[in-house]
Design a protein around this motif. Sequence first.
Motif, PDB file in Angstrom:
ATOM      1  N   GLY A  61       0.948  -1.220  -0.091  1.00  0.00           N
ATOM      2  CA  GLY A  61      -0.106  -0.148   0.131  1.00  0.00           C
ATOM      3  C   GLY A  61       0.849   1.133   0.084  1.00  0.00           C
ATOM      4  O   GLY A  61       0.550   2.200  -0.678  1.00  0.00           O
ATOM      5  N   LYS A  62       2.005   1.225   0.703  1.00  0.00           N
ATOM      6  CA  LYS A  62       2.801   2.384   0.837  1.00  0.00           C
ATOM      7  C   LYS A  62       3.649   2.793  -0.630  1.00  0.00           C
ATOM      8  O   LYS A  62       3.357   3.813  -0.959  1.00  0.00           O
ATOM      9  N   SER A  63       4.126   1.694  -1.034  1.00  0.00           N
ATOM     10  CA  SER A  63       4.805   1.935  -2.463  1.00  0.00           C
ATOM     11  C   SER A  63       3.913   2.296  -3.328  1.00  0.00           C
ATOM     12  O   SER A  63       4.042   2.998  -4.585  1.00  0.00           O
ATOM     13  N   HIS A  64       2.529   1.762  -3.392  1.00  0.00           N
ATOM     14  CA  HIS A  64       1.412   2.003  -4.237  1.00  0.00           C
ATOM     15  C   HIS A  64       1.171   3.593  -4.459  1.00  0.00           C
ATOM     16  O   HIS A  64       1.030   4.308  -5.292  1.00  0.00           O
ATOM     17  N   TYR A  65       0.712   4.088  -3.085  1.00  0.00           N
ATOM     18  CA  TYR A  65       0.571   5.448  -2.623  1.00  0.00           C
ATOM     19  C   TYR A  65       1.873   6.495  -3.162  1.00  0.00           C
ATOM     20  O   TYR A  65       1.494   7.452  -3.829  1.00  0.00           O
ATOM     21  N   GLN A  66       2.815   5.899  -2.897  1.00  0.00           N
ATOM     22  CA  GLN A  66       4.024   6.788  -3.342  1.00  0.00           C
ATOM     23  C   GLN A  66       4.166   6.808  -4.796  1.00  0.00           C
ATOM     24  O   GLN A  66       4.442   8.064  -5.200  1.00  0.00           O
ATOM     25  N   ARG A  67       3.751   5.966  -5.567  1.00  0.00           N
ATOM     26  CA  ARG A  67       3.956   6.161  -7.079  1.00  0.00           C
ATOM     27  C   ARG A  67       2.843   6.820  -7.822  1.00  0.00           C
ATOM     28  O   ARG A  67       3.023   7.727  -8.582  1.00  0.00           O
ATOM     29  N   ARG A  68       1.458   6.374  -7.093  1.00  0.00           N
ATOM     30  CA  ARG A  68       0.175   7.052  -7.884  1.00  0.00           C
ATOM     31  C   ARG A  68       0.080   8.432  -7.155  1.00  0.00           C
ATOM     32  O   ARG A  68      -0.484   9.098  -8.078  1.00  0.00           O
ATOM     33  N   SER A  69       0.401   8.635  -6.079  1.00  0.00           N
ATOM     34  CA  SER A  69       0.120  10.094  -5.544  1.00  0.00           C
ATOM     35  C   SER A  69       1.123  11.129  -6.512  1.00  0.00           C
ATOM     36  O   SER A  69       0.737  12.420  -6.581  1.00  0.00           O
ATOM     37  N   GLU A  70       2.387  10.617  -7.126  1.00  0.00           N
ATOM     38  CA  GLU A  70       2.969  11.521  -7.539  1.00  0.00           C
ATOM     39  C   GLU A  70       2.338  11.731  -9.015  1.00  0.00           C
ATOM     40  O   GLU A  70       2.367  12.921  -9.476  1.00  0.00           O
ATOM     41  N   LYS A  71       1.654  10.647  -9.774  1.00  0.00           N
ATOM     42  CA  LYS A  71       0.947  10.800 -10.782  1.00  0.00           C
ATOM     43  C   LYS A  71      -0.223  11.938 -10.744  1.00  0.00           C
ATOM     44  O   LYS A  71      -0.411  12.719 -11.468  1.00  0.00           O
ATOM     45  N   PHE A  72      -0.851  11.688  -9.470  1.00  0.00           N
ATOM     46  CA  PHE A  72      -1.977  12.559  -9.459  1.00  0.00           C
ATOM     47  C   PHE A  72      -1.567  13.935  -9.304  1.00  0.00           C
ATOM     48  O   PHE A  72      -2.217  14.945  -9.530  1.00  0.00           O
ATOM     49  N   SER A  73      -0.393  14.169  -8.441  1.00  0.00           N
ATOM     50  CA  SER A  73       0.085  15.618  -8.384  1.00  0.00           C
ATOM     51  C   SER A  73       0.144  16.373  -9.626  1.00  0.00           C
ATOM     52  O   SER A  73       0.053  17.480  -9.767  1.00  0.00           O
ATOM     53  N   LYS A  74       0.730  15.575 -10.480  1.00  0.00           N
ATOM     54  CA  LYS A  74       0.880  16.176 -11.904  1.00  0.00           C
ATOM     55  C   LYS A  74      -0.432  16.227 -12.529  1.00  0.00           C
ATOM     56  O   LYS A  74      -0.762  17.385 -13.271  1.00  0.00           O
ATOM     57  N   TRP A  75      -1.423  15.315 -12.319  1.00  0.00           N
ATOM     58  CA  TRP A  75      -2.678  15.529 -13.271  1.00  0.00           C
ATOM     59  C   TRP A  75      -3.526  16.807 -12.439  1.00  0.00           C
ATOM     60  O   TRP A  75      -3.894  17.567 -13.488  1.00  0.00           O
ATOM     61  N   VAL A  76      -3.233  16.878 -11.173  1.00  0.00           N
ATOM     62  CA  VAL A  76      -4.216  18.055 -10.595  1.00  0.00           C
ATOM     63  C   VAL A  76      -3.530  19.443 -10.980  1.00  0.00           C
ATOM     64  O   VAL A  76      -4.277  20.487 -10.664  1.00  0.00           O
ATOM     65  N   LYS A  77      -2.340  19.364 -11.340  1.00  0.00           N
ATOM     66  CA  LYS A  77      -1.629  20.714 -11.795  1.00  0.00           C
ATOM     67  C   LYS A  77      -2.257  21.219 -13.172  1.00  0.00           C
ATOM     68  O   LYS A  77      -2.104  22.388 -13.511  1.00  0.00           O
ATOM     69  N   SER A  78      -3.180  20.546 -13.786  1.00  0.00           N
ATOM     70  CA  SER A  78      -3.882  20.782 -14.891  1.00  0.00           C
ATOM     71  C   SER A  78      -4.968  21.687 -14.439  1.00  0.00           C
ATOM     72  O   SER A  78      -5.533  22.342 -15.285  1.00  0.00           O
ATOM     73  N   VAL A  79      -5.581  21.743 -13.115  1.00  0.00           N
ATOM     74  CA  VAL A  79      -6.275  22.765 -12.694  1.00  0.00           C
ATOM     75  C   VAL A  79      -5.909  23.924 -12.923  1.00  0.00           C
ATOM     76  O   VAL A  79      -4.797  24.407 -12.148  1.00  0.00           O
ATOM     77  N   ASP A  80      -6.574  25.007 -13.419  1.00  0.00           N
ATOM     78  CA  ASP A  80      -5.918  26.272 -13.585  1.00  0.00           C
ATOM     79  C   ASP A  80      -5.499  27.238 -12.671  1.00  0.00           C
ATOM     80  O   ASP A  80      -4.691  28.069 -12.695  1.00  0.00           O
ATOM     81  N   PHE A  81      -6.110  27.223 -11.528  1.00  0.00           N
ATOM     82  CA  PHE A  81      -5.630  27.870 -10.185  1.00  0.00           C
ATOM     83  C   PHE A  81      -4.818  27.220  -9.408  1.00  0.00           C
ATOM     84  O   PHE A  81      -4.306  27.913  -8.511  1.00  0.00           O
ATOM     85  N   PHE A  82      -4.600  25.928  -9.564  1.00  0.00           N
ATOM     86  CA  PHE A  82      -3.625  25.075  -8.817  1.00  0.00           C
ATOM     87  C   PHE A  82      -2.297  25.840  -8.181  1.00  0.00           C
ATOM     88  O   PHE A  82      -1.774  25.844  -7.122  1.00  0.00           O
ATOM     89  N   ASP A  83      -1.517  26.273  -9.207  1.00  0.00           N
ATOM     90  CA  ASP A  83      -0.324  27.002  -9.098  1.00  0.00           C
ATOM     91  C   ASP A  83      -0.252  28.145  -8.039  1.00  0.00           C
ATOM     92  O   ASP A  83       0.744  28.733  -7.628  1.00  0.00           O
ATOM     93  N   ASN A  84      -1.456  28.860  -8.177  1.00  0.00           N
ATOM     94  CA  ASN A  84      -1.722  30.126  -7.193  1.00  0.00           C
ATOM     95  C   ASN A  84      -2.037  29.605  -5.765  1.00  0.00           C
ATOM     96  O   ASN A  84      -2.296  30.423  -4.932  1.00  0.00           O
ATOM     97  N   LEU A  85      -2.220  28.177  -5.563  1.00  0.00           N
ATOM     98  CA  LEU A  85      -2.552  27.829  -4.246  1.00  0.00           C
ATOM     99  C   LEU A  85      -1.417  28.000  -3.144  1.00  0.00           C
ATOM    100  O   LEU A  85      -0.039  27.871  -3.844  1.00  0.00           O
ATOM    101  N   THR A  86      -1.519  28.173  -2.033  1.00  0.00           N
ATOM    102  CA  THR A  86      -0.305  28.106  -1.292  1.00  0.00           C
ATOM    103  C   THR A  86       0.256  26.694  -1.211  1.00  0.00           C
ATOM    104  O   THR A  86      -0.503  25.702  -1.349  1.00  0.00           O
ATOM    105  N   ASP A  87       1.581  26.469  -0.607  1.00  0.00           N
ATOM    106  CA  ASP A  87       2.104  25.038  -0.376  1.00  0.00           C
ATOM    107  C   ASP A  87       1.210  24.392   0.541  1.00  0.00           C
ATOM    108  O   ASP A  87       0.885  23.222   0.255  1.00  0.00           O
TER     109      ASP A  87
END
Length: 277
Positions: A61-87
């Motif tokens: 489960g841990k290795s699965h989360y690590q790989r796929r959460s990285e992919k998710f983080s790239k996908w969600v960056k396609s939301v137009d306002f994401f880069d303007n959010l705070t860390d």
Amino acid sequence: MDKIISDLKYLFVEYTPPKMISQCSINQLQRLTQALVLYRQNQQSSNQIKFCDTINAFTDGKSHYQRRSEKFSKWVKSVDFFDNLTDEQKIDTVKMSFTVFDRLERAQMSVKVFGESCITEKKTTLSSYCAVDWRTVNINPETAMNTELANNYIKTEFHAHVNSILDDVCKPLYELQLSDTETAFILAQVLVYYRNEKVTPELVKKFDELREVVIADLHYHYTKECGMEVYTNRLLKMMNVVNSMKKIQADRVRKSELIRIFNIYKVSEKRTDFNCS
């Protein structure tokens, strides 16, 4: 999850979506769709994908989360306002959205890869390269107690969770046969969709506004691109799938909290990666 997500911070700064996504000027839903196609570009077909013989409940489960959460983080960056959010808001977005997003996305992909066999033969995709036949897979509970009672409890919980997704999510998804655009739409519905004391109302409001935008974009897709003037029944069925996934996730989170409080699984105190939700 906290450590895995904190390790993703570099992506928020260094990763830039491809030009085919960032320069897609039509609407937000089209950008999400293009990003989803990229997200799934390495997905193996039913003839290529490998089936796991054993699932190690926590280490896998841990290795699965690590790989796929990285992919998710790239996908969600396609939301137009994401880069303007705070860390902090970016991290909260991943924390609140990734698990339910991943389960819904994998449910739809399982139907796409295996068709009706996903439901009748209980076959699901865990990743682009790995699948599970839940009728035959061996589950290694990895409990500190390692007793028959504890191990059987975890196995029962695994199968109950999978069965609920197969019955309430995969089955209607198979009947709907969603397009990539419709899949991107339902995935947007599970991004930061609930409020709690750890999340600012401003963040929830931003994603509520995103959902309003993609609903308008879906209307454009149906009426202008597909020539479909009447789509209410289909949209209702799609939202029923979303609500079923949200309910399954909410039940899972409540159960996980009880498990944590009473340490039902008797996970070793040295296991800092434990997260059963």
